[in-house]
Scaffold this motif. Structure first.
Motif, PDB file in Angstrom:
ATOM      1  N   LEU A 358       0.860  -1.181   0.000  1.00 14.73           N
ATOM      2  CA  LEU A 358       0.000   0.000   0.000  1.00 14.73           C
ATOM      3  C   LEU A 358       0.893   1.226   0.000  1.00 14.73           C
ATOM      4  N   VAL A 359       0.679   2.110  -0.959  1.00 14.84           N
ATOM      5  CA  VAL A 359       1.516   3.296  -1.120  1.00 14.84           C
ATOM      6  C   VAL A 359       0.679   4.529  -0.783  1.00 14.84           C
ATOM      7  N   VAL A 360       1.126   5.290   0.213  1.00 12.05           N
ATOM      8  CA  VAL A 360       0.410   6.482   0.676  1.00 12.05           C
ATOM      9  C   VAL A 360       1.176   7.717   0.232  1.00 12.05           C
ATOM     10  N   ARG A 361       0.508   8.588  -0.511  1.00 10.82           N
ATOM     11  CA  ARG A 361       1.134   9.799  -1.025  1.00 10.82           C
ATOM     12  C   ARG A 361       0.216  11.005  -0.802  1.00 10.82           C
ATOM     13  N   GLY A 362       0.827  12.194  -0.770  1.00  8.76           N
ATOM     14  CA  GLY A 362       0.048  13.418  -0.683  1.00  8.76           C
ATOM     15  C   GLY A 362       0.313  14.201   0.584  1.00  8.76           C
ATOM     16  N   VAL A 363      -0.448  15.271   0.745  1.00  5.42           N
ATOM     17  CA  VAL A 363      -0.365  16.145   1.919  1.00  5.42           C
ATOM     18  C   VAL A 363      -1.753  16.219   2.544  1.00  5.42           C
ATOM     19  N   ASP A 364      -1.848  16.979   3.640  1.00  4.62           N
ATOM     20  CA  ASP A 364      -3.121  17.069   4.356  1.00  4.62           C
ATOM     21  C   ASP A 364      -4.281  17.377   3.416  1.00  4.62           C
ATOM     22  N   ASN A 365      -5.361  16.581   3.589  1.00  2.30           N
ATOM     23  CA  ASN A 365      -6.616  16.731   2.831  1.00  2.30           C
ATOM     24  C   ASN A 365      -6.490  16.375   1.360  1.00  2.30           C
ATOM     25  N   GLU A 366      -5.344  15.879   0.940  1.00  2.00           N
ATOM     26  CA  GLU A 366      -5.165  15.427  -0.448  1.00  2.00           C
ATOM     27  C   GLU A 366      -4.329  14.143  -0.451  1.00  2.00           C
ATOM     28  N   ILE A 367      -4.809  13.144   0.248  1.00  2.00           N
ATOM     29  CA  ILE A 367      -4.089  11.882   0.384  1.00  2.00           C
ATOM     30  C   ILE A 367      -4.552  10.922  -0.706  1.00  2.00           C
ATOM     31  N   GLU A 368      -3.579  10.221  -1.296  1.00  2.00           N
ATOM     32  CA  GLU A 368      -3.861   9.250  -2.358  1.00  2.00           C
ATOM     33  C   GLU A 368      -3.234   7.913  -1.990  1.00  2.00           C
ATOM     34  N   ILE A 369      -4.035   6.844  -2.043  1.00  2.00           N
ATOM     35  CA  ILE A 369      -3.570   5.511  -1.665  1.00  2.00           C
ATOM     36  C   ILE A 369      -3.706   4.577  -2.859  1.00  2.00           C
ATOM     37  N   ARG A 370      -2.605   3.881  -3.164  1.00  2.00           N
ATOM     38  CA  ARG A 370      -2.599   2.879  -4.244  1.00  2.00           C
ATOM     39  C   ARG A 370      -2.251   1.522  -3.662  1.00  2.00           C
ATOM     40  N   ILE A 371      -2.663   0.482  -4.359  1.00  2.00           N
ATOM     41  CA  ILE A 371      -2.293  -0.865  -3.954  1.00  2.00           C
ATOM     42  C   ILE A 371      -1.552  -1.523  -5.120  1.00  2.00           C
ATOM     43  N   ARG A 372      -0.364  -2.069  -4.815  1.00  2.00           N
ATOM     44  CA  ARG A 372       0.486  -2.711  -5.814  1.00  2.00           C
ATOM     45  C   ARG A 372       0.852  -4.113  -5.333  1.00  2.00           C
ATOM     46  N   ASP A 380      -4.383  -5.970 -11.430  1.00  2.00           N
ATOM     47  CA  ASP A 380      -5.510  -5.755 -12.334  1.00  2.00           C
ATOM     48  C   ASP A 380      -6.524  -4.816 -11.681  1.00  2.00           C
ATOM     49  N   GLU A 381      -7.183  -4.065 -12.506  1.00  2.00           N
ATOM     50  CA  GLU A 381      -8.040  -2.975 -12.050  1.00  2.00           C
ATOM     51  C   GLU A 381      -9.181  -3.461 -11.162  1.00  2.00           C
ATOM     52  N   LYS A 382      -9.786  -4.564 -11.523  1.00  2.00           N
ATOM     53  CA  LYS A 382     -10.926  -5.077 -10.752  1.00  2.00           C
ATOM     54  C   LYS A 382     -10.509  -5.426  -9.325  1.00  2.00           C
ATOM     55  N   THR A 383      -9.375  -6.112  -9.179  1.00  2.00           N
ATOM     56  CA  THR A 383      -8.895  -6.485  -7.846  1.00  2.00           C
ATOM     57  C   THR A 383      -8.521  -5.249  -7.045  1.00  2.00           C
ATOM     58  N   ALA A 384      -7.866  -4.287  -7.686  1.00  2.00           N
ATOM     59  CA  ALA A 384      -7.448  -3.068  -6.986  1.00  2.00           C
ATOM     60  C   ALA A 384      -8.659  -2.305  -6.447  1.00  2.00           C
ATOM     61  N   LYS A 385      -9.699  -2.181  -7.246  1.00  3.01           N
ATOM     62  CA  LYS A 385     -10.892  -1.464  -6.802  1.00  3.01           C
ATOM     63  C   LYS A 385     -11.551  -2.173  -5.622  1.00  3.01           C
ATOM     64  N   ARG A 386     -11.612  -3.478  -5.699  1.00  3.40           N
ATOM     65  CA  ARG A 386     -12.278  -4.223  -4.628  1.00  3.40           C
ATOM     66  C   ARG A 386     -11.501  -4.115  -3.313  1.00  3.40           C
ATOM     67  N   LEU A 387     -10.192  -4.283  -3.362  1.00  4.67           N
ATOM     68  CA  LEU A 387      -9.395  -4.224  -2.136  1.00  4.67           C
ATOM     69  C   LEU A 387      -9.381  -2.813  -1.548  1.00  4.67           C
ATOM     70  N   LEU A 388      -9.288  -1.805  -2.395  1.00  4.68           N
ATOM     71  CA  LEU A 388      -9.346  -0.428  -1.896  1.00  4.68           C
ATOM     72  C   LEU A 388     -10.721  -0.120  -1.303  1.00  4.68           C
ATOM     73  N   GLY A 389     -11.764  -0.700  -1.879  1.00 13.14           N
ATOM     74  CA  GLY A 389     -13.103  -0.508  -1.330  1.00 13.14           C
ATOM     75  C   GLY A 389     -13.255  -1.112   0.055  1.00 13.14           C
ATOM     76  N   ILE A 390     -12.657  -2.273   0.255  1.00 11.78           N
ATOM     77  CA  ILE A 390     -12.694  -2.907   1.581  1.00 11.78           C
ATOM     78  C   ILE A 390     -11.944  -2.055   2.595  1.00 11.78           C
ATOM     79  N   LEU A 391     -10.795  -1.530   2.196  1.00 11.80           N
ATOM     80  CA  LEU A 391     -10.027  -0.658   3.097  1.00 11.80           C
ATOM     81  C   LEU A 391     -10.823   0.586   3.441  1.00 11.80           C
ATOM     82  N   ARG A 392     -11.438   1.170   2.452  1.00  9.45           N
ATOM     83  CA  ARG A 392     -12.228   2.378   2.687  1.00  9.45           C
ATOM     84  C   ARG A 392     -13.365   2.089   3.685  1.00  9.45           C
ATOM     85  N   ASN A 393     -13.924   0.897   3.618  1.00 11.19           N
ATOM     86  CA  ASN A 393     -15.049   0.559   4.481  1.00 11.19           C
ATOM     87  C   ASN A 393     -14.646   0.413   5.940  1.00 11.19           C
ATOM     88  N   ASN A 394     -13.346   0.296   6.218  1.00 16.58           N
ATOM     89  CA  ASN A 394     -12.891   0.075   7.585  1.00 16.58           C
ATOM     90  C   ASN A 394     -12.040   1.210   8.129  1.00 16.58           C
TER      91      ASN A 394
END
Length: 396
Positions: A358-372, A380-394
């Protein structure tokens, strides 16, 4: 004198007369004409024409808001997305007090429009008069209050109701302001950045959270407060290069702490982290269904699968690598340089790296998280969206 007129004996005659009239109106067949097929003989009419002057006065009554939290790409072939599981924190507590770096707030699994009338009701029952409200911004300010245990000062509170980081949740932030008695209140205008008296703030947080928890089941919604909370604090989006990302409108400290919590819930396991480089090394394994009870037959079936090489779902996943080893052996690729440009490559490639970065980038109020993947390459895009969605839910 009141005269009572007896009309009941005439009722049979009236009914008989009405019956005869009805029959004569129905025609020879004594049946009412059906209009069910009239639409087949309907003729088209010209479209309604509205003058330019009238068009200028027309507007939508119910505006459909823009969607900034899409879990799929509308430009691609549509596929029904798999529904996300409920957040584990939602299943545990519906109202809780969150604390981080000296700050505290109330988390509640109701929308801001539902929380607004409950807070107003609480203030009324507590005899805390309201001086100003702004339902659009979710702000309530009280009048100056005198407490018996503080005879030399007076206090007032500002309550902010905002969108939470989880879907359909809210956060309540409370700010206290205290001045000495006898102060010219006309000269007191701006609110402090932090509470003047943290203990008084904590008192109101406790009282309000207890009341909300007790009255959660009888919640209602305020039409006036439908726009409370502003923009979403956490939503799925795409980067400029088209990669799925999770965006957070939070401070970096809170975003990092909240993500650490999310990586230990609902199938995620946190192996290691590197705060300086903004990276977490995690594993994900599909959690068992809620109805997947470990009965005798199911346990036997699980043992058989494990004998034939299946992974034991009861054991915590392991990895032979730490995050420092991974980041010092990243392949020389555009993907890895995109998110880890400051890392040094030792030139020696690692084999069979499990899990994700999990890669966390950005500054206050503009944080961007990617999963690699473990090599910092895109998945693949489908897996990335699903895993990021689970993280967002928690997130918390």
């Amino acid at each position: 004198m009141i005269v009572m007129i007896k009309t009941l004996p005439k009722l049979p005659l009236i009914l008989a007369f009405t019956s005869l009239c009805s029959c004569s109106l129905l025609g020879d067949g004594s049946k009412a004409k059906s209009n069910g097929d009239d639409y087949l003989r309907a003729e088209p009419i010209a479209p309604l024409k509205v003058s330019p002057e009238a068009q200028a006065r027309l507007q939508e009554i119910y505006v459909v808001p823009d969607i900034d939290d899409s879990g799929y790409d509308y430009d691609q072939e549509f596929e029904v997305p798999r529904p996300l599981a409920l957040s584990s924190s939602v299943l545990e507590d519906k109202v809780k007090i969150q604390r981080l770096s000296g700050n505290q707030w109330i988390f509640i699994t109701n929308s801001p429009s539902e929380v607004w009338p409950q807070v107003r009701e609480f203030l009324g029952l507590a005899n805390m008069d309201v001086a100003r409200t702004d339902a659009t911004k979710g702000v309530i300010e009280t009048q100056w209050l005198a407490f018996k245990d503080s005879p030399e000062s007076i206090d007032r509170f500002r309550i902010n109701i905002e969108n939470g980081v989880q879907p359909d949740s809210a956060e309540i932030h409370i700010l206290n302001m205290r001045v000495p008695r006898g102060t010219d209140l006309a000269t007191v205008q701006s609110w402090p950045e932090n509470s003047s008296e943290p203990a008084r703030e904590a008192w109101l947080v406790d009282e309000l959270s207890n009341t909300l928890a007790a009255n959660l089941e009888r919640s209602s919604s305020s039409l006036l407060a439908q726009t409370i909370g502003g923009d979403s604090k956490a939503y799925l989006d795409k980067s400029d290069s088209g990669e799925p990302v999770l965006r957070l409108r939070l401070s970096y400290v809170r975003a990092w702490a909240s993500l650490l919590h999310a990586t230990e819930e609902d199938g995620f396991f946190l192996w290691d982290k590197e705060n300086t480089l903004g990276a977490m090394y995690v594993a994900y394994r599909e959690p068992p269904d809620a109805e997947d009870k470990p009965g005798w037959l199911r346990r036997s079936y699980r043992r058989i699968k494990i004998w034939f090489g299946a992974e034991d779902p009861t054991k915590t996943p392991t990895t032979p690598y730490d995050i420092g080893t991974l980041l010092s052996h990243l392949p020389d690729s555009a993907d890895s340089h995109e998110v880890f440009s400051k890392t040094q490559n030792s030139g020696q490639a690692l084999k069979d790296i499990p899990g994700y970065l999990l890669v966390v980038r950005g500054v206050d109020n503009e944080i961007e998280i990617r999963i690699r993947d473990g090599y910092a390459k895109r998945i693949d895009e489908k897996t990335a969206k699903r895993l990021l969605g689970i993280l967002r839910n928690n997130l918390i």
